[in-house]
Motif scaffolding. Structure first.
Motif, PDB file in Angstrom:
ATOM      1  N   LYS A   1       0.880  -1.206   0.122  1.00 32.66           N
ATOM      2  CA  LYS A   1      -0.036   0.183  -0.019  1.00 32.66           C
ATOM      3  C   LYS A   1       0.879   1.236  -0.006  1.00 32.66           C
ATOM      4  O   LYS A   1       0.531   2.194  -0.814  1.00 32.66           O
ATOM      5  CB  LYS A   1      -0.990   0.126   1.114  1.00 32.66           C
ATOM      6  N   GLY A   2       1.730   1.264   0.782  1.00 36.04           N
ATOM      7  CA  GLY A   2       2.808   2.499   0.897  1.00 36.04           C
ATOM      8  C   GLY A   2       3.441   2.702  -0.366  1.00 36.04           C
ATOM      9  O   GLY A   2       3.625   3.719  -0.944  1.00 36.04           O
ATOM     10  N   VAL A   3       3.703   1.462  -1.145  1.00 32.95           N
ATOM     11  CA  VAL A   3       4.785   1.863  -2.159  1.00 32.95           C
ATOM     12  C   VAL A   3       3.562   2.153  -3.364  1.00 32.95           C
ATOM     13  O   VAL A   3       4.074   3.161  -3.926  1.00 32.95           O
ATOM     14  CB  VAL A   3       5.144   0.287  -2.757  1.00 32.95           C
ATOM     15  N   SER A   4       2.531   1.840  -3.210  1.00 34.15           N
ATOM     16  CA  SER A   4       1.585   2.157  -4.168  1.00 34.15           C
ATOM     17  C   SER A   4       0.930   3.653  -4.263  1.00 34.15           C
ATOM     18  O   SER A   4       1.121   4.317  -5.006  1.00 34.15           O
ATOM     19  CB  SER A   4       0.151   1.361  -4.350  1.00 34.15           C
ATOM     20  N   ILE A   5       1.006   3.935  -2.689  1.00 31.79           N
ATOM     21  CA  ILE A   5       0.831   5.401  -2.623  1.00 31.79           C
ATOM     22  C   ILE A   5       1.845   6.563  -2.984  1.00 31.79           C
ATOM     23  O   ILE A   5       1.895   7.172  -3.667  1.00 31.79           O
ATOM     24  CB  ILE A   5       0.256   5.613  -0.904  1.00 31.79           C
ATOM     25  N   ALA A   6       2.919   6.020  -2.684  1.00 29.00           N
ATOM     26  CA  ALA A   6       4.305   6.816  -3.076  1.00 29.00           C
ATOM     27  C   ALA A   6       4.432   6.858  -4.435  1.00 29.00           C
ATOM     28  O   ALA A   6       4.796   7.792  -5.095  1.00 29.00           O
ATOM     29  CB  ALA A   6       5.449   6.045  -2.515  1.00 29.00           C
ATOM     30  N   LEU A   7       4.060   5.812  -5.290  1.00 32.96           N
ATOM     31  CA  LEU A   7       4.005   5.610  -6.838  1.00 32.96           C
ATOM     32  C   LEU A   7       3.113   6.680  -7.059  1.00 32.96           C
ATOM     33  O   LEU A   7       3.303   7.492  -8.271  1.00 32.96           O
ATOM     34  CB  LEU A   7       3.610   4.396  -7.416  1.00 32.96           C
ATOM     35  N   CYS A   8       1.935   6.665  -6.733  1.00 34.12           N
ATOM     36  CA  CYS A   8       0.631   7.579  -7.207  1.00 34.12           C
ATOM     37  C   CYS A   8       1.063   8.899  -7.025  1.00 34.12           C
ATOM     38  O   CYS A   8       0.970   9.750  -7.906  1.00 34.12           O
ATOM     39  CB  CYS A   8      -0.534   7.083  -6.485  1.00 34.12           C
ATOM     40  N   GLY A   9       1.667   8.960  -5.973  1.00 36.13           N
ATOM     41  CA  GLY A   9       2.127  10.667  -5.611  1.00 36.13           C
ATOM     42  C   GLY A   9       3.282  11.103  -6.167  1.00 36.13           C
ATOM     43  O   GLY A   9       3.499  12.182  -6.284  1.00 36.13           O
ATOM     44  N   GLY A  10       4.104  10.226  -6.672  1.00 35.99           N
ATOM     45  CA  GLY A  10       5.225  10.569  -7.477  1.00 35.99           C
ATOM     46  C   GLY A  10       6.190  10.560  -6.354  1.00 35.99           C
ATOM     47  O   GLY A  10       6.412  11.111  -5.443  1.00 35.99           O
ATOM     48  N   LEU A  11       7.252   9.612  -6.800  1.00 36.02           N
ATOM     49  CA  LEU A  11       8.458   9.283  -5.793  1.00 36.02           C
ATOM     50  C   LEU A  11       9.076  10.508  -5.510  1.00 36.02           C
ATOM     51  O   LEU A  11       9.626  11.173  -6.516  1.00 36.02           O
ATOM     52  CB  LEU A  11       9.316   8.236  -6.360  1.00 36.02           C
ATOM     53  N   GLY A  12       9.370  10.869  -4.163  1.00 32.35           N
ATOM     54  CA  GLY A  12      10.434  12.122  -3.738  1.00 32.35           C
ATOM     55  C   GLY A  12       9.555  13.211  -3.650  1.00 32.35           C
ATOM     56  O   GLY A  12      10.034  14.306  -3.138  1.00 32.35           O
ATOM     57  N   SER A  13       8.109  13.151  -3.562  1.00 34.67           N
ATOM     58  CA  SER A  13       7.457  14.119  -3.499  1.00 34.67           C
ATOM     59  C   SER A  13       6.506  14.001  -2.071  1.00 34.67           C
ATOM     60  O   SER A  13       5.552  13.366  -2.118  1.00 34.67           O
ATOM     61  CB  SER A  13       6.460  14.644  -4.776  1.00 34.67           C
ATOM     62  N   VAL A  14       6.759  14.821  -1.103  1.00 33.61           N
ATOM     63  CA  VAL A  14       5.735  14.550   0.083  1.00 33.61           C
ATOM     64  C   VAL A  14       4.564  14.980  -0.260  1.00 33.61           C
ATOM     65  O   VAL A  14       3.719  14.441   0.288  1.00 33.61           O
ATOM     66  CB  VAL A  14       6.761  15.425   1.376  1.00 33.61           C
ATOM     67  N   ALA A  15       4.226  16.157  -0.614  1.00 36.73           N
ATOM     68  CA  ALA A  15       3.011  16.813  -0.838  1.00 36.73           C
ATOM     69  C   ALA A  15       1.935  15.838  -1.649  1.00 36.73           C
ATOM     70  O   ALA A  15       1.295  15.594  -1.434  1.00 36.73           O
ATOM     71  CB  ALA A  15       3.054  18.197  -1.506  1.00 36.73           C
ATOM     72  N   GLY A  16       2.637  15.280  -2.658  1.00 37.17           N
ATOM     73  CA  GLY A  16       2.204  14.254  -3.467  1.00 37.17           C
ATOM     74  C   GLY A  16       1.724  12.980  -2.964  1.00 37.17           C
ATOM     75  O   GLY A  16       0.424  12.694  -2.992  1.00 37.17           O
ATOM     76  N   ALA A  17       2.636  12.603  -1.807  1.00 36.55           N
ATOM     77  CA  ALA A  17       2.358  11.433  -0.988  1.00 36.55           C
ATOM     78  C   ALA A  17       0.988  11.551  -0.267  1.00 36.55           C
ATOM     79  O   ALA A  17       0.207  10.838  -0.153  1.00 36.55           O
ATOM     80  CB  ALA A  17       3.495  11.033  -0.526  1.00 36.55           C
ATOM     81  N   VAL A  18       0.903  12.820   0.405  1.00 43.31           N
ATOM     82  CA  VAL A  18       0.135  12.987   1.255  1.00 43.31           C
ATOM     83  C   VAL A  18      -1.521  13.117   0.438  1.00 43.31           C
ATOM     84  O   VAL A  18      -2.280  12.403   0.810  1.00 43.31           O
ATOM     85  CB  VAL A  18       0.081  14.401   1.849  1.00 43.31           C
ATOM     86  N   ILE A  19      -1.442  13.901  -0.565  1.00 42.98           N
ATOM     87  CA  ILE A  19      -2.504  13.798  -1.551  1.00 42.98           C
ATOM     88  C   ILE A  19      -3.042  12.404  -2.079  1.00 42.98           C
ATOM     89  O   ILE A  19      -4.120  12.031  -1.702  1.00 42.98           O
ATOM     90  CB  ILE A  19      -2.400  14.780  -2.834  1.00 42.98           C
ATOM     91  N   ALA A  20      -2.105  11.503  -2.339  1.00 42.33           N
ATOM     92  CA  ALA A  20      -2.326  10.323  -2.795  1.00 42.33           C
ATOM     93  C   ALA A  20      -2.702   9.526  -1.791  1.00 42.33           C
ATOM     94  O   ALA A  20      -3.552   8.741  -1.933  1.00 42.33           O
ATOM     95  CB  ALA A  20      -0.911   9.574  -3.541  1.00 42.33           C
ATOM     96  N   ALA A  21      -2.028   9.624  -0.602  1.00 38.25           N
ATOM     97  CA  ALA A  21      -2.875   8.919   0.563  1.00 38.25           C
ATOM     98  C   ALA A  21      -4.358   9.100   0.744  1.00 38.25           C
ATOM     99  O   ALA A  21      -4.937   8.111   0.824  1.00 38.25           O
ATOM    100  CB  ALA A  21      -1.897   9.094   1.856  1.00 38.25           C
TER     101      ALA A  21
END
Lengths: 242, 547, 298
Positions: C230-250
């Motif tokens: 789940k974490g990997v897919s959220i990180a992927l979805c948000g864009g690896l390396g982007s904290v803001a992207g990860a939050v939105i994707a989460a």
């Protein structure tokens, strides 16, 4: 030192290379405090490798490098970059060829990242002001991410980052590379205007005419060896007398 | 060359035979043997270049150019080169690439395995060997995807699993015969490959790896929860098998073993066909991070990658069908993370981008995993430790040891050469390898040693002796020096120019070229020939000491 | 359908998985390491918390519930340091590091989880209740102690971490390394030391997630695998390396999970999730970060 001038850098019998390839052949170099030194040579003759070797970024290296009296060279054949940060903390600022910048950081953060040593971090405000004096165009761009700047502006940021550090030795690798001649000259002029104080600056350049008459010494570099010291300019001679 | 006492005076042996102005006795240093001069052989010699050892087979002189090629290609069976020995002129042949021989040996061992299997361990060993064949085939296809196509997909086992489940389902519900299962697997593999390939066109590298890992997990949870695919029974079983029930237990094991070996050979043939021919070569021109360059050369690497990907997916589907026919069904363990981890371990241990790496890695991991069942979870830990060690220490797996060692040795050689501080006219190793005339290396080395010795001979006494009498018989030390100076080549050799006979002389240096005038060396005018001779001598001594 | 329950569930899952995703994201972009040893870090933190609890109860010491949380975070950080010492420090400057690093983390995961299985046995363990048994109700939305605690503590820790990364010198160090590791070493940032910070940090986040998740699930050697995916897919979805992207994707994936579970059924969660991720990624190969951040391209 005997003559009262402090040695910033003393390189003795330095050899360096990558894998089986040997690029620097047993070269010696001394840089004194307060001098500007130009190193000229063609592409692929080891100018950048010399700088990288001083920063510990080559594949392997042998020979001694004394920076401010501390040994930072020695025999090293581990991967490049393992000890670079320690060399940097001893007072080295390397401004490498091409722009090694952090795309996403703003110009201000970028300058902050240059001031990594604790003392420089505390003094970073006056230093930033000083750098804006040297590179006035940066003042308007402080909040812009570096990734959006033009080539000349990036070069200024890169040089500014180097100047933020608490460095006693500035190694500038091809400051005019890839820039329009006019901008290249202005960048070079800015480098010449920097007050060195007790520090020293070494500039590697292919274009001799940009350096002539403006640096204290010019040394040629040919196939991994330093070839003769050419043209000690007037200012250097005057300093030697005075 | 009198007694070597501290007295050490040289007496002119020609005294009395010559005019009276001859010097008849001068003080001199005791004679020293130049052979035992200190520091003479201190220069450590380093080997330069590299010779690789090849066994030379004796050959019939007339047919050295003969090549055995096999139909329908123009490929050779073995890369044999003929030639004449440069020293003895004997005709000889060299096998440049011995890998076909190693492959044949390995296959002979695998074929002969039943002869060496003890009855007590037969069950375990044959099962493990059959799994080795199947997994080896899967890993070869995977190697095509990761190594040749450069698509880091971790969903290989899920393609196999999907095909296995699909064909087992067809066999159970539609009564498909066993020989049809692999061919049912092919379209399933193709469809699955297409689905997986879709994001590969947009994503690069490790984004894709993570995504495929997720897809793998998706398949696993789906299969575990789906009633159609046997969530209750822990797998879908009951497919028809190529192993007839009428066979004895040993016979069944043996048949399974040889069948999976055939599968392995088929996968190897596929690997060779794709990797060694047009597609593989195109992709080798477009390695990771150099794609833009390849594209600029007119290579459509994306298309080639997708083609390789789809071809391997079809092959994986075929293997999936075979899997179902071999194990009479499919189990969800095909989709588990451990299977992916072990598969990666197989690839990494053997070495990426080479068929032998995939096969050896499979052999080691399957051998540990299925051969040592008694160890329980410990064998997985053991495999993990091996995998970690290989990844940490080896760049390219076990088959990468040789090139890695060579690169390391070359680096060390280069480093060691650079520690050498004694140079002074001797050739640097890099120069030496470039020089065609290797005698020149030794001439320069001898010259350096000679100069080192001669430098020790230069003393105030010798100079004084030469000043007093530049010509004529001299002491041994001075004679040696003069002899060395006389041997200097014409270029830049010092000479004396007569400005005005008996009154004014000047030192010049010869150009070394006919018709080019000598050039001036210094302004000083000497009043007599003897002064000029001594001036030349002093310059030469200075040059010697400076060299 | 109760919107309130869906929202609360979505938020809880987003918080817990978001922590893992941000960890994965930071690790990848600053160290260049695809850390697939999350399963191990996760299980290690859970077992560490359980083991110390067991020892304390054996010694008749009453641990305050917050201590369990802290122990989980510390154990996670310890596991992170272990992974860093094994998979990052020895090979980070060697050729082909990305692939080798990933395989090294897989190997660590294999060794670690099998080792835990071998040492603790296959029986799942349960941690004591941390947040107690209260609940609050506001406008028809019921927050149980678990969800409130999980949301609160994860947002607290995440906020602290992000603030630290934004303002402190170490944070600048990590962000500089995320942008350009080579230039980072040139300004005097020690790559290996920063690696240790990053891994301890992400390990701590994983440890917190482990303890929070073990309030609803159990601690077992393989418990970390699903959160990893789940974490990997959220990180992927948000864009690896982007904290803001990860939050939105989460948040997006949390909503997706809660909605799917409530409407179609729990077993289809992964399917809808991957359909969503593939859709996002096919449109934007860099995930949501590709939409947010225009300065990334050189």
């Amino acid at each position: 030192m005997a003559d009262g001038v402090q040695e910033i850098l003393r390189v003795t019998s330095l050899s360096a290379g990558y894998g089986a390839l040997r690029i620097l052949h047993d070269l010696d170099l001394t840089v004194l405090a307060g001098e500007r030194l130009g190193i000229v040579g063609l592409n692929g003759h080891g100018k950048s490798t010399l700088f990288l070797a001083i920063a510990g970024l080559t594949g392997w290296q042998r020979g001694s490098i004394l920076l401010n009296g501390h040994e930072v060279g020695g025999t090293r054949s581990q991967g490049p970059g393992r000890y670079t940060h320690r060399v940097v903390r001893r007072g080295l600022a390397l401004m490498p060829q091409g722009d090694e910048i952090f795309h996403g950081l703003t110009v201000e953060e970028h300058l902050d990242s240059g001031a990594f040593t604790p003392r420089a971090w505390r003094e970073r405000k006056p230093r930033k002001a000083r750098i804006l004096e040297i590179f006035p165009p940066l003042a308007k761009l402080m909040a812009v991410p570096v990734g959006r700047l033009s080539g000349g502006e990036r070069r200024m940021v890169c040089l500014g980052r180097g100047l933020m550090a608490d460095a006693s030795l500035f190694l500038v690798d091809e400051p005019s590379l890839g820039l329009a001649p006019k901008i290249g000259r202005s960048v070079m002029q800015a480098l010449m205007n920097i007050e060195l104080g007790g520090a020293a600056m070494v500039i590697a350049e292919q274009n001799v005419s940009l350096l002539e008459g403006r640096v204290d010494r010019i040394i040629g570099m040919h196939v991994g060896k330093l070839k003769g010291e050419a043209s000690v300019s007037l200012s250097g001679a005057a300093r030697a007398q005075g | 060359m009198e007694n070597e006492q501290a007295s050490a005076r040289w007496r002119n042996p020609l005294k009395g035979w010559q005019p009276a102005r001859e010097v008849d006795e001068v003080p001199t240093d005791p004679w020293r043997n130049p052979v035992h001069a200190p520091g003479r052989y201190t220069v450590k010699l380093f080997a330069i270049g590299r010779l690789r050892f090849f066994h030379k087979f004796r050959a019939h002189g007339k047919r050295l150019w003969h090549r055995t090629r096999y139909w329908p290609t123009r490929r050779r069976v073995l890369d044999v080169r003929g030639g004449y020995n440069p020293k003895t002129l004997a005709a000889e042949k060299t096998i440049r690439d011995k890998r076909p021989l190693y492959w044949l040996t390995a296959f002979a061992c695998l074929l002969a395995l039943p002869l060496a299997v003890p009855d007590s361990a037969a069950n375990t060993l044959y099962t493990a060997a059959a799994i080795f064949g199947i997994y080896g085939a899967i890993n070869l296809c995977w190697m095509l995807i990761i190594g040749t196509a450069g698509v880091s997909s971790l969903a290989t086992y899920s393609v196999v699993g999907a095909a296995a489940y699909g064909s087992a389902y067809c066999s159970i519900h539609f009564g498909m015969p066993w020989w049809a299962l692999p061919f049912i697997g092919v379209p399933i593999g193709l469809v699955f490959g297409l689905i997986i390939a879709l994001p590969a066109t947009r994503l690069d590298g490790f984004y894709y790896a993570l995504l495929t890992l997720g897809l793998n997990e998706l398949c696993r949870t789906y299969v575990l929860q789906s009633k159609v695919f046997g969530s209750a029974t822990g797998g879908l079983y009951g497919a028809q098998s190529y192993i007839p029930d009428s066979l004895s237990a040993d016979g069944q094991l043996l048949l399974g073993y040889y069948a999976s070996l055939v599968l392995l050979v088929m996968a190897l043939a596929l690997y060779r066909t794709i990797n060694g021919r047009r597609l593989g070569r195109i992709l080798r021109m477009a390695p990771e991070q150099k794609e833009a360059f390849a594209e600029a050369c007119g290579i459509d690497y994306r298309r080639a990658r997708i083609q390789v990907f789809l071809l391997s997916s079809m092959a994986l589907g075929f293997i999936g069908g075979f899997y179902a026919a071999h194990f009479r069904g499919a189990s969800p363990s095909l989709f588990s993370i451990d299977t992916v981890a072990l598969g990666l371990a197989m690839l990494m241990i053997g070495g990426m981008q080479r068929a032998e790496g995939a096969v050896l890695g499979t052999f080691i991991v399957v051998g540990l995993h299925h051969g040592l069942v008694g160890l329980g979870p410990l064998r997985l830990i053991l495999i993990g430790v091996i995998m970690l060690a290989v990844v940490l220490f080896l760049r390219g797996g076990l088959f990468g040891i040789k090139p890695q060692f060579r690169a390391w040795r070359d680096k060390k050689k280069s480093e060691n050469r650079s520690t050498r501080s004694v140079k002074g006219g001797e050739m640097l190793p890099e120069e030496a390898t470039e020089t065609f005339d290797k005698d020149e290396i030794y001439r320069r080395r001898f010259d350096k040693q000679q100069r080192d010795f001669l430098k020790t001979l230069v003393t105030a006494q010798v100079i004084e002796e030469h000043r007093r009498q530049p010509l004529g018989q001299h002491s041994e030390a001075l004679e040696r020096l003069l002899m060395y100076f006389r041997r200097h080549p014409q270029q830049d050799k010092y000479a004396i120019e007569v400005l005005e006979p008996f009154k004014a002389y000047r030192i010049v240096a010869l150009s070394g070229h006919r018709g080019v005038a000598p050039h001036d060396v210094e302004e000083k005018i000497y009043a007599s020939t003897d002064d000029a001779y001594h001036g030349v001598f002093m310059r030469r001594v200075q040059d010697l000491l400076e060299s | 359908m109760d919107i309130g329950i869906i929202a609360v569930n979505a938020l809880t899952l987003a918080c817990i998985y978001g922590m893992l995703a941000i960890g994965i994201s930071i690790t990848w972009s600053s160290l260049g390491l695809v850390n697939l040893a999350y399963g191990f870090m996760f299980a290690f933190a859970g077992y560490g918390a359980w083991q110390i609890n067991a020892w304390c109860s054996a010694a008749h010491l009453a641990l305050p519930p917050v201590a369990t949380l802290a122990i989980g975070v510390l154990c996670g950080a310890l596991a992170g340091l272990l992974v860093c010492a094994l998979a990052f420090i020895p090979i980070h400057d060697k050729p082909n590091f990305t692939m080798r690093g990933m395989v090294a983390t897989i190997a660590i995961d294999l060794i670690g989880t099998q080792g835990l299985l071998w040492y603790f046995g296959p029986r799942a363990k349960s941690l004591p209740e941390i947040f107690g048994y209260w609940q609050i109700e506001y406008g028809g939305i019921v927050l149980t102690a678990n969800t409130a605690g999980a949301i609160g503590s994860s947002i607290l820790l995440l906020g602290a971490v992000l603030l630290w990364m934004k303002s402190s010198r170490r944070g600048l160090e990590i962000r500089a390394m995320m942008m350009n590791p080579h230039a980072a070493s040139l300004v005097g940032i020690g790559v290996r030391r920063t690696g240790l910070y990053v891994m301890a940090l992400t390990g701590g986040l994983a440890g917190l997630a482990a303890v929070l998740l073990s309030q609803t699930y159990y601690v077992s050697p393989f418990a970390g695998f699903t959160p990893l995916i789940k974490g990997v897919s959220i990180a992927l979805c948000g864009g690896l390396g982007s904290v803001a992207g990860a939050v939105i994707a989460a948040v997006i994936l949390g909503i997706n999970e809660a909605v799917t579970a409530a409407t179609i059924g729990g077993q289809y969660v992964l399917i809808t999730q991957f359909a969503l991720i593939i859709a996002i990624i096919v449109v934007r190969p860099r995930g949501i970060a590709g939409i947010l951040d225009r300065a990334r391209e050189a």
